[in-house]
Design an enzyme around this catalytic site. Structure first.
Site: not given
Length: 1188
Positions: A505, A552, A803, A851, A857, A942
């Site tokens: 624990v 874009d 684009t 283009r 993309k 811990n």
């Protein structure tokens, strides 16, 4: 019949011989070879006769090549009409293809072509072949608009019958594709036939007593083609979200520990007899507290996911159930978009959003904006289906013909009707929406936390087993000499088990999932205030480590609103907008226009307003100009700077005598207006270099009250051409304006129109004009984009523009916003042909992909991810959906974004501003830092607690730990939970962008973090062990009460060391100022007050529950002073050189590698449950539910 040899481009004639409606028996090639005409340039896409079969029966039809270039160049035919730009090569338009190829299923879509008991001639799959890409071949294969009318059993005039239910009989494909109807669309013989008017099949008519359509209408039509509703996306319930949250490995490990701890605690409390006066048994509290921690983590995480999904649904609430105008049974009615069926005839007009795919039937001047659906930035002119078939059969068709209506596109101009061919999941819009319903991938932080959980499980499990073995061997060794009873021996064994379980624990950082969840929840709440709606909770932390952004252009970097940004009136009166860069001689627009005389202003105003086809209307509830983007830009200029009243009012005051519509050959349009003086004035606007060639004069001083016309010399023409070329180099679309006054109309000696003697032949009078001026139009950058791009680059994030525009425009915009410097600009068609090796060589320097199609993309994003990049993608259109979904983080636009883009994205930019991405990046890095800060703090606690527990339990005679289970619970659970809240709420500062992003391969815990963790752990262990083993001698304690006080001091000192260490962990670097920004974080200060108050309360009133004894002021001072030393200790640790620590760390890794490898093999040998079977998708469920 061969084509006459004197025929020249723009079209190659292809003659086909048909007998009635049979298949073509001969197809003759034109004698003109495409290669012999390669020097010609044409406005329309050319026809390429290929793949002709020389003999034998084979049906050959036409297929449209959709590889069209974009254009914003000077003199383009699309400048006013909005038609697609000319291709760079002269013959790329239409190919011949067979019926089988035209209607051949794409891989994976074969089921769409199979329909049992189909009463129609076509399947949904065959109708889907019209689009993606647009195919005139498929359109011809089904017999055109008349074949569709027959095969879909509808009527192009009367539409479907409202009485249709079940359809009797069947129309075959051959019957439909060979069908021809001699009546025109306006003939009376076709009216009123209802459904089946052309299909010639009987229908079962069912009506209710009230005359309304029964619920059983269109049964067969819905069965075959579905209705226009996408299958319900099965939203996850709150219980499912909780279950998914619970699957975290650490939570599962904690659950096991909680069950064992709770079981043993209950046994110790109720199964063992306790001596009178002994402290109450509260061992079971530990297990209960762990369960509570698990519940908190699950609730917080699942409720956050549920809340974010509800916020998205609320954001995306639109009038989805809008109404459209349809024709049924010969009458125009209003229908819900959900009730649209294949075969319906729908009315469309400017401003309408197309609800389903179809074929244009008839109308006037219909132009659509398909940018959100296909990425095509120019408006698309539609040709009626009958006209397309006539040209195909006559062999005069060009690829410019477009009868296809695409769902998700928008009507800009004109009106008409169209035949619905695909709805719902079969429509192009529906297919994209369904493709986006995929499961999200694990984020980099999730992957790293998963690995960390495994490593902690190895260490914690190994340590617990080792401790258990050591204590158990000691227990066995004492059994022969032990005089206690069996019950007591059993209790001792259970104590050993409890210590071992306690070690697990303590080892497991149960506060870690809570810290991650709280950091994300806090960040997403604050991000919403900064215009970032986080749909996927983990997306913000992923964005913090983004290494590249693929953005874009249209609507993301730019405003998607064509605007006049520069202009020249006369020869020298130049102006520019603030976002332009037109040169030193140009004045700001407002300042330049203020110097214009009223006469010049009025002349400009009339030239723009009267000579325009755009109009005012309402768009998304806001008044806007509707029409081609070029004309709306000029109207906005007239409204903003020339004092234009409403367009309707301005035009109503003008006496228009003749209109000259836009013609792609001469690239201009005009209007003739009768002036108040009785004279006439011709206004012309269009491609500036062509109009300049028709001018012989230009307007002089723009400030004169009387308009001065000056002869245009060669030097003047050269100067104006230089201005036009300068604008063109900056990718501005240039529009020129001319005018000329006449005493009468038609002018004396002018050639008149044959059909109307009151109208002059424009080509005859289009000369000797006066040059008024020219304007440069472009889609301007959004405010703050350049600064945002610079901030991303400073943060080590590469920004790329992806684009659909041409290379010239893309490069100019990329340079303006700072994306393009000296990198590579490439076109999509060339990029997709690269091999993976070539791609990998280009990608580091690729800055602009022009283009590009949605597939390009997606390929780019996929390859970047395969190379280990964390990819963010921005987009606002439907065509951006696949890339947004594939990216690690997808950003969509909240205002201009389509529903598809929002559904595919993980973060929505509420203000549509690229600059908001920088804020998302800052918060993402803040989340990652918060997790690392807490992890550094948690592991320190811990490691220290585990070693303390192990050493003290082994060294103790009664096998007990220096810290009791309840004390460890306070340290390990309550303290960690509060620390998670405190460290997760630091807001980001601008300095957070001064470092490079953390790569996916980087470790979750950096070397610098390990230095602080190990250094603080050593300091805390040394302090605690000295107090535990030598504290009594140093302080002179000997009585039982003093020993209890010493144990309380050890516990108190240990807790205060964690409190001070929390301040140390506010920094992850080697800088000393740990208090920077602390007083602006009220959460941090408040939570620390609660932690301190809780600790003080425990010491004063904890007593038996926490096994402590109240201590005095001197003892308090000793505890706090010793704990305070952790602050100067952290300064010393930060001064240790990182290279030295790295060398030591490498040696430790080499030493412990075999041990860790062995533990990992043991862990992996544990059998796991098999993965669940894949659940059916929403689309599959929808199709199954729709089946009879």
């Amino acid at each position: 019949m061969p084509v006459p040899p004197n025929l020249l481009p723009p079209a190659i004639q292809v003659t086909t011989t048909f007998e009635n409606n049979d298949a073509p028996s001969t197809i003759e090639r034109s004698p003109i070879s495409p290669t012999s005409l390669s020097h010609f340039r044409r406005d329309s896409d050319a026809i390429t006769p290929t793949a002709l079969s020389p003999s034998g029966f084979e049906r050959n039809f036409l297929g449209v090549d959709t590889n069209r270039s974009r254009s914003s160049s000077v003199g383009d035919a699309s400048i006013l009409s909005g038609v697609t730009a000319r291709p760079d090569t002269p013959y790329n338009g239409i190919d011949f293809t067979t019926v089988e190829d035209a209607l051949k299923p794409d891989p994976g879509t074969e089921d769409d072509f199979k329909v049992d008991n189909n009463p129609f001639a076509f399947s949904p799959g065959q109708l889907n072949r019209f689009l993606n890409p647009k195919s005139l071949a498929a359109y011809k294969a089904v017999g055109g608009i008349r074949g569709l009318e027959k095969g879909l059993r509808t009527d192009l005039e009367a539409g479907l019958s409202i009485d249709e239910a079940h359809l009797d009989g069947r129309v075959t494909f051959e019957e439909a594709s060979a069908y021809k109807k001699n009546d025109s669309l306006n003939s009376d013989s076709s009216r009123g036939q209802g459904s089946g008017g052309s299909g010639a099949a009987e229908i079962t008519r069912i009506t209710t007593a009230g005359g309304t359509v029964a619920s059983t209408s269109f049964i067969d039509r819905k069965r075959v083609f579905k209705d226009n509703v996408l299958p319900t996306k099965y939203a996850k319930s709150i219980w499912m979200l909780m279950w998914e949250q619970y699957q975290d490995k650490i939570l599962l490990l904690l659950t096991g520990a909680a069950v064992i701890s709770l079981g043993l605690g209950l046994y110790e409390t109720f199964g063992v007899e306790h001596a009178p006066g002994s402290p109450p048994a509260v061992d079971w509290i530990e297990g209960v507290a762990i369960v509570v921690a698990i519940i908190i983590v699950v609730l917080v995480g699942s409720l956050n996911d549920w809340q974010k999904e509800r916020q998205f649904v609320k954001l995306n609430e639109k009038k989805e159930d809008r109404v459209v105008k349809a024709i049924r049974s010969g009458k125009s009615i209003q229908l819900s978009v959900h009730e649209i069926l294949v075969g319906d005839i729908l009315h469309i007009e400017p401003g309408d959003l197309i609800p389903a795919d179809g074929i244009f039937v008839h109308g006037h001047n219909l132009k659509c904006d398909e940018s959100s659906a296909t990425g095509e930035s120019d408006q698309m002119k539609k040709t009626p289906g009958d006209e397309v078939m006539r040209q195909i059969e006559a062999g005069t068709a060009s690829a410019k013909l477009d009868p296809f209506i695409i769902s998700g596109s928008k009507v800009l101009e004109g009106m008409g009707t169209y035949l619905v061919t695909s709805t719902g999941v079969n429509s192009s819009f529906g297919k994209i929406m369904m493709a986006l319903r995929t499961e999200a991938e694990a984020t980099p932080l999730q992957v790293k936390l998963g690995k960390l959980a495994d490593q902690i499980a190895y260490l914690g499990g190994g340590g617990a087993v080792l401790l258990f073995l050591v204590l158990f061997i000691r227990f066995l060794a004492t059994l022969p000499t032990s005089n206690v009873g069996a019950a007591e021996k059993g209790s001792q064994f259970m104590d050993i088990l409890i210590v071992a379980i306690t070690l697990i624990v303590v080892a497991v950082p149960e506060g870690l999932p809570l810290a991650v969840t709280l950091a994300l929840a806090f960040a997403t709440t604050r991000m919403l205030k900064e215009n970032n709606l986080v749909r996927v909770l983990r997306a913000c932390e992923t964005m913090g480590n983004a290494t590249t952004i693929c953005s874009d252009k249209t609507g993301t970097l730019t405003q998607n609103k064509m605007t006049v940004v520069a202009g020249t009136i006369g020869r020298d009166a130049r102006f520019e907008s603030a976002s332009s860069d037109a040169g030193e001689k140009a004045l700001p627009t407002a300042q330049a226009v203020a110097r214009f005389s009223p006469a010049i202003k009025d002349l400009l105003l009339q030239s723009i307003v009267v000579n325009s086809t755009a109009f005012e209307g309402e768009e998304d509830g806001v008044q806007a100009f509707i029409g081609s983007k070029t004309e709306t830009a000029m109207l906005m200029f007239a409204r903003d700077y020339l004092g234009m009243d409403s367009v309707a009012r301005e035009r109503s005051s003008a006496h228009i005598v003749q209109l000259i519509p836009f013609d792609s050959a001469r690239k201009c349009m005009g209007v003739v207006v009768k002036l108040r003086t009785g004279n006439y004035r011709l206004y012309v606007k269009g491609a500036s270099e062509i109009l300049l060639g028709k001018a012989t004069r230009y307007t002089g001083d723009v400030s004169n009250q009387i308009i001065e016309e000056i002869e245009l010399t060669g030097a003047d023409t050269e100067s104006l051409n230089a201005t036009i070329n300068y604008y063109a180099e900056r990718s501005l679309r240039t529009i020129g304006m001319l005018y000329k006054d006449y005493n009468q109309w038609p002018p004396i000696g002018a050639k008149v129109m044959e059909d109307d003697s009151n109208m002059a032949d424009f080509d005859n009078i289009f000369n000797d004009m006066t040059f008024l001026g020219l304007v440069g139009i472009m889609d301007p950058l959004r405010p703050g984009v350049s600064e945002a791009v610079a901030a991303c680059q400073k943060a080590g994030v590469i920004v790329r523009m992806v684009t659909g525009d041409n290379v010239v425009t893309a490069r100019a915009i990329a340079k303006e916003c700072g994306i393009y410097s000296d990198g590579i600009v490439m076109e999509g068609p060339a990029f997709r042909q690269l091999s993976e090796t070539e791609m990998d060589e280009i990608l580091p320097r690729l800055q602009v992909l022009a283009r590009s199609s949605p597939e390009d993309k997606r390929i780019l994003v996929r390859r970047l991810k395969e190379l280990g990049e964390t990819v963010a993608v921005t987009g606002d259109g439907t065509n951006d959906g696949p890339a947004l979904k594939m990216a690690d983080v997808g950003f969509s636009m909240g205002i201009a974004g389509t529903e598809v883009a929002k559904e595919a994205s993980s973060i929505i930019l509420m203000d549509d501003n690229f600059s908001s991405i920088v804020k998302a990046m800052m918060w993402g890095r803040a989340v990652n830092d918060a997790v690392r800060k807490f992890l550094q703090f948690q592991l320190t606690v811990n490691i220290t607690a585990v070693l303390l527990t192990f050493v003290s339990a082994v060294s103790s005679s009664d096998r007990t730990s220096v810290l009791t289970a309840v004390q460890l619970l306070w340290v390990n659970l309550i303290m960690d939970t509060f620390a998670a809240l405190a460290l997760a709420t630091d807001a980001p500062t601008p300095e957070i962008l001064n470092r490079k992003p953390t790569p996916k391969s980087a470790s979750l815990i950096s070397l610098n973090m390990w230095k602080m963790i190990i250094g603080q752990a050593i300091f805390q262990l040394v302090v605690t062990f000295i107090m535990y083993f030598a504290g009594a001698r140093i302080l002179g304690y000997s009585t039982e009460t003093e020993i209890k006080e010493l144990k309380t001091m050890i516990f108190n000192t240990f807790v205060w060391m964690q409190i001070f260490n929390e301040f140390n962990n506010r920094r992850l670097d080697n800088k000393f100022n740990i208090f920077e920004g602390m007083f602006r974080n009220y959460f941090f200060m408040g939570i620390n007050c609660i932690m301190i108050g809780g600790q003080v309360g425990i010491i004063f009133v904890g007593n038996q529950a926490f096994s402590i004894k109240p201590i005095n002021g001197t003892q308090w001072a000793i505890c706090i002073v010793i704990a305070f030393l952790s602050l100067p200790a952290a300064v010393l640790i930060r001064c240790i050189p990182d290279p030295f620590v790295g060398a030591c760390w490498d040696k430790l890794v080499i030493f412990f590698a075999p041990v860790m490898s062995g533990l990992e093999r043991v862990w992996r040998a544990i059998p796991r449950r098999e993965k669940k079977e894949k659940k059916p998708t929403d689309e599959e469920k929808g199709k199954a539910n729709a089946s009879p």
